[in-house]
Design a protein around this motif. Structure first.
Motif, short mmCIF file in Angstrom:
data_model
loop_
_atom_site.label_atom_id
_atom_site.label_comp_id
_atom_site.label_asym_id
_atom_site.label_seq_id
_atom_site.Cartn_x
_atom_site.Cartn_y
_atom_site.Cartn_z
N GLN A 52 9.86 4.82 13.19
CA GLN A 52 8.71 5.27 13.97
C GLN A 52 7.92 4.13 14.61
OE1 GLN A 52 9.42 8.44 14.53
NE2 GLN A 52 7.48 9.30 13.85
N CYS A 53 8.09 2.91 14.09
CA CYS A 53 7.51 1.74 14.74
C CYS A 53 8.40 0.56 14.37
CB CYS A 53 6.04 1.53 14.32
SG CYS A 53 5.79 0.51 12.86
N PRO A 54 8.21 -0.62 14.92
CA PRO A 54 9.15 -1.71 14.65
C PRO A 54 9.05 -2.35 13.27
CG PRO A 54 8.01 -2.04 16.76
CD PRO A 54 7.28 -0.96 16.02
N SER A 55 8.13 -1.89 12.39
CA SER A 55 7.90 -2.60 11.13
C SER A 55 9.08 -2.55 10.18
CB SER A 55 6.66 -2.05 10.42
OG SER A 55 5.54 -2.20 11.21
N GLY A 56 9.91 -1.50 10.27
CA GLY A 56 11.14 -1.45 9.46
C GLY A 56 10.90 -1.12 8.00
N CYS A 57 10.01 -0.16 7.69
CA CYS A 57 9.76 0.22 6.30
C CYS A 57 10.95 0.99 5.73
CB CYS A 57 8.51 1.10 6.22
SG CYS A 57 7.00 0.27 6.72
N GLY A 58 11.19 0.79 4.44
CA GLY A 58 12.24 1.55 3.76
C GLY A 58 11.71 2.92 3.38
N ARG A 83 5.20 2.73 0.09
CA ARG A 83 4.20 3.47 0.91
C ARG A 83 4.84 3.98 2.18
NH1 ARG A 83 2.55 0.01 -3.14
NH2 ARG A 83 0.31 0.23 -3.57
N LEU A 84 4.25 5.01 2.75
CA LEU A 84 4.69 5.51 4.06
C LEU A 84 3.45 5.96 4.82
CD1 LEU A 84 7.54 5.97 5.33
CD2 LEU A 84 7.20 8.38 4.88
N CYS A 85 3.33 5.53 6.06
CA CYS A 85 2.14 5.88 6.84
C CYS A 85 2.31 7.25 7.48
CB CYS A 85 1.86 4.81 7.88
SG CYS A 85 2.96 4.89 9.31
N GLN A 86 1.26 7.71 8.16
CA GLN A 86 1.33 9.05 8.74
C GLN A 86 2.36 9.13 9.87
OE1 GLN A 86 -2.28 10.42 10.52
NE2 GLN A 86 -2.61 8.61 11.77
N MET A 87 2.61 8.03 10.56
CA MET A 87 3.66 8.06 11.59
C MET A 87 5.02 8.24 10.94
SD MET A 87 2.56 5.23 14.42
CE MET A 87 3.00 3.80 13.43
N GLY A 88 5.21 7.56 9.81
CA GLY A 88 6.48 7.69 9.09
C GLY A 88 6.65 9.11 8.58
N GLN A 89 5.59 9.67 8.01
CA GLN A 89 5.67 11.06 7.53
C GLN A 89 6.02 12.01 8.67
OE1 GLN A 89 5.56 12.04 4.48
NE2 GLN A 89 4.44 10.53 3.29
N SER A 210 2.73 -5.97 10.21
CA SER A 210 3.42 -4.96 9.40
C SER A 210 2.35 -4.21 8.61
CB SER A 210 4.41 -5.67 8.47
OG SER A 210 5.19 -4.74 7.79
N PRO A 211 1.78 -3.14 9.20
CA PRO A 211 0.56 -2.55 8.63
C PRO A 211 0.68 -2.11 7.17
CG PRO A 211 1.12 -1.49 10.73
CD PRO A 211 2.22 -2.46 10.42
N LEU A 212 1.82 -1.53 6.80
CA LEU A 212 1.91 -1.08 5.41
C LEU A 212 2.06 -2.27 4.46
CD1 LEU A 212 3.98 2.21 5.31
CD2 LEU A 212 1.53 1.83 5.26
N HIS A 213 2.77 -3.28 4.90
CA HIS A 213 2.89 -4.47 4.06
C HIS A 213 1.50 -5.09 3.85
CE1 HIS A 213 4.66 -7.96 2.20
NE2 HIS A 213 3.80 -8.68 2.89
S1 SF4 Z 1 6.22 3.80 7.74
FE1 SF4 Z 1 4.72 3.48 9.35
S2 SF4 Z 1 4.44 1.25 9.47
FE2 SF4 Z 1 6.37 1.65 8.37
S3 SF4 Z 1 7.98 1.60 9.96
FE3 SF4 Z 1 7.36 3.74 9.68
S4 SF4 Z 1 5.80 4.03 11.23
FE4 SF4 Z 1 6.01 1.84 11.00
#
Ligand code: SF4
Length: 725
Positions: A52-58, A83-89, A210-213
């Motif tokens: 959902q964004c370039p941060s590359g969260c698992g 963690r997972l942000c609202q965009m990831g959800q 990397s906002p969640l990091h």
């Molecule tokens: S969880 Fe959020 S911050 Fe992480 S990659 Fe997905 S959209 Fe980006």
């Protein structure tokens, strides 16, 4: 998770459900004989990577009866640590979105009509058969892993070096300054070791890096002894809302403020400027308290107190992001912030070397806006005959002043890889429908990793919803085969390519496992750490100037601020994110302009009234939200809405696009778009019947004392706390 290796493949191939997106045609087959690993009603979690964004969260995706139902963060990922942000959800809503493109399209006259993959591939092969490399371009978003390897192979097969990597939300100037001043474009930032943070517009809890990091690191920063956060920016971000001290800055004044604080640290607190070039030392000496107050409008006491806090709460870390880099002298402003790190002795303490990812061909390539500017110029100059676009929507993100939409007419053949119709697919000659992130294979290397070299795996979490979409890797592989690149003939599909690639990973990373077991282990874990090459930071003497006129004009400036939500506009088609109240204004399903109460009074508007915002490049009309978290000379219109193409039923014809009216100014050192330097005239416009819909409705406690406050000096005396006066 032990099922990861076997299950993932089976999930994609063998489940007997048939699902279509077309209402009235859905066929439900009773689930009488599920696969042996399926327990009806019991979910199984599979690892993958958020796109959902370039941060590359698992991520972990919960799959039940063949359908992915819920996403969470993968605790094993060093990027987001579970963690997972609202965009990831909300990624599930991109996957199940009823407006996804489900068939290839080809232009016939003024219309795009459904076509077969054979027709689309055939047309691309025909148009690229004898093309000269310099006439071909590919614009992507940030990219890494094996998708990057294949993309480079395709560019090489054509003989083109024209890869434009575009992201509106980026750290490009910070990266350039870090490279120039420290010898590392991506240093590790140790919020966990810092006692204080001074951030010039780096919204590290929302959109920076990397906002969640950084959110997890921030939590450590706030544990005892509680770190002090000072945020300087033109309008309040999520990070600003968490700060102990929030300072409103006029865009362009951040560098002067940084130099003024540096002056205080040297002249009042005895810190050394050694290591900085003589010209920079003279620059710092010139920013006396009086000079800094004149240049920034920030109170002298405030400037002195920030310097004292940084000295007292050492080690500190100083960051600079969007609003600091977003003008014609953005490089200088970010460099001035980095100078503070040098003077404060932070290099090597809270700013460390991060190492270098060991496999260069898979290393992350991060996007910027300089590429958008140079692509627009090249298109205007008729340099390309064929252009591909993937992971970007430049017709939406490019200010109209760049003239990109008109210049695209100069490119005779345009291919867009996309999940949805948008402003760029509307200009395409061929549209290739992509599999969703939950349906596709891939590997990713997060651009910001804290001293590790993780390759994160993306595996399908369920069977594709449409039989006519294709994975990005599969498409590029097919295109390579069409160009008769024999090296790829042995791979039936991208999955086979990845399996082979993983079999070539050096044995030292496999713990003695067979290739099959290693692959199963990686799928189960969602990642593998292949380490980094050690690097070191070395402070280099970089000279820069700081024009005195910056930041002390009184013209209104437009701030197109970014949010962890719609991001650069790519998520406006997701109803969960439309429905989620904005973190600052609590507005839903709309655009708004943030105005300081004193400015609103001058213009004669109250909340919900319509204003016209006119720049030299265009105008937008938008409702106002009045509050004190914005500089009086600034009008902030967050990014995301204002899509004029058929970008799903949820986003179409909703709100305004503040990027569209920006002037085509760039940072003179890096060529990055100067996003925070467009002067505008704001006037009251005719009221509409629409109301500004906000969650909550009141920002005062109406005397109910729901949240108690005490003066800082009382807190310090009674609770032993530390504060910024
Ligand atoms: S969880 Fe959020 S911050 Fe992480 S990659 Fe997905 S959209 Fe980006």
């Amino acid at each position: 998770m032990g099922w990861g290796g076997v299950g993932a493949t089976l999930v994609g191939c063998d489940l007997p459900t048939t699902v279509t997106l077309e209402e009235g045609k859905e066929k439900v087959v009773s689930y009488l004989m599920p696969e042996e690993y399926v327990i009806p009603g019991v979910g199984v979690w599979y690892a993958s990577t958020c796109q959902q964004c370039p941060s590359g969260c698992g991520i972990h995706g919960r799959v039940r009866e063949g359908r992915v139902l819920k996403l969470e963060g993968n605790p094993a990922s060093s990027v987001n640590k579970g963690r997972l942000c609202q965009m990831g959800q909300a990624s599930l809503q991109a996957h199940y979105n009823p407006d996804r493109i489900s068939k290839p399209k080809i232009r016939r006259g003024s219309s795009l009509v459904d076509a077969s993959w054979e027709e689309a591939y055939g047309l691309i092969a025909e148009k690229t058969a004898n093309i000269s490399g310099s006439k071909f371009a590919w614009m992507t978003g940030s990219i890494s892993g094996h998708q990057s390897v294949l993309l480079q192979a395709y560019l090489e097969s054509i003989g083109s070096g024209n890869h434009f990597v575009h992201e509106t939300i980026n750290n490009a100037v910070w990266a350039k300054v870090s490279q120039d001043m420290l010898g590392d474009s991506n240093p590790r930032i140790r919020l966990d070791k810092a006692q204080s943070v001074l951030s010039f517009g780096a919204d590290f809890l929302g959109t920076w890096g990397s906002p969640l990091h950084f959110s997890t690191e921030y939590a450590k920063f706030r544990t005892s002894p509680r770190g002090i956060l000072i945020q300087v920016e033109p309008n309040m971000t999520l990070t600003g809302a968490n700060a102990d001290l929030w300072v409103a800055s006029r865009p362009g004044s951040e560098g002067a403020l940084a130099l003024g604080i540096a002056n205080q640290l040297v002249s009042k607190h005895g810190l050394s400027m050694s290591g900085l070039p003589g010209s920079v030392q003279s620059l710092i000496r010139s920013y006396t308290l009086d000079e800094t107050v004149t240049a920034t409008g920030v109170d002298a006491d405030r400037i002195a107190d920030i310097a004292a806090t940084l000295k007292r709460r050492s080690p500190s870390v100083v960051l600079a992001g969007a609003s600091a880099q977003g003008h014609e002298h953005g490089y200088q402003c970010v460099a001035a912030a980095m100078v503070l790190n040098v003077i404060l002795g932070n290099i090597g303490k809270t700013i460390e070397s991060n190492g270098e990812f060991a496999y260069a061909s898979m290393a992350p390539v991060s996007g910027n806006t300089q590429s958008l500017v140079s692509f627009s110029q090249a298109a205007a100059d008729k340099r390309f005959d064929v252009a591909f676009f993937s992971g970007v929507n430049p017709v939406y993100t490019a200010p109209k002043s760049l003239g990109l939409k008109e210049s695209l007419a100069n490119i005779p053949f345009k291919v867009v890889f996309s999940h949805f119709n948008d402003e760029t697919t509307a200009m395409a000659d061929v549209v290739l429908p992509l599999a969703s992130a939950e349906e596709d294979w891939g590997t990713h290397v997060a651009p910001y990793q804290a001293g590790v070299g993780e390759i994160s795996i993306q595996q399908p979490l369920m069977e594709p919803l449409s039989t006519e979409t294709r994975g990005f890797g599969d498409i590029v592989l097919t295109l390579l085969k069409k160009r008769k690149e024999t090296a790829y003939e042995g791979f039936a599909d991208y999955y086979a390519y990845l399996r082979n690639a993983f079999s070539t990973i050096p044995a030292e990373h496999k713990n003695g496992a067979s290739d099959d077991q290693f692959w199963a282990d990686v799928l189960a874990a969602g990642l593998i750490d292949v380490g980094v090459k050690e690097t070191s930071l070395k402070v280099k003497g970089v000279e820069f100037d700081m024009p005195k006129e910056m930041g002390n004009s009184s013209a209104m400036v437009l701030a197109p601020s970014a949010r962890l939500g719609f991001w650069d506009g790519r998520h406006a088609n997701l109803p969960w994110l439309q429905e989620a109240p904005d973190q600052i204004s609590k507005v839903v399903w709309d655009s708004w302009a943030e105005l300081h109460p004193s400015t609103a009074k001058k213009i004669g508007v109250k909340e919900g009234d319509m204003v016209k915002i006119a720049s030299a490049s265009g105008e937008i009309n938008v409702k106002v939200y009045i509050y004190k978290g914005v500089h009086p000379d600034v009008i902030a219109v967050p990014l995301g809405q204002g899509h004029d193409a058929d970008f799903s039923r949820y986003a179409k014809d909703r709100g305004v696009n503040s990027l569209s009216i920006l002037d085509a100014k760039v940072d003179r050192m890096t060529g990055e778009l100067a996003l925070y330097s467009t002067n505008v005239k704001v006037t009251k416009a005719a009221k509409t019947d629409d109301v500004l819909v906000r969650f909550g409705g009141s920002e005062t406690q109406v005397g109910r004392k729901l949240v108690s406050t005490i003066p800082a000096d009382v807190y310090e005396r009674t609770e032993g706390g530390d504060h910024v006066a």
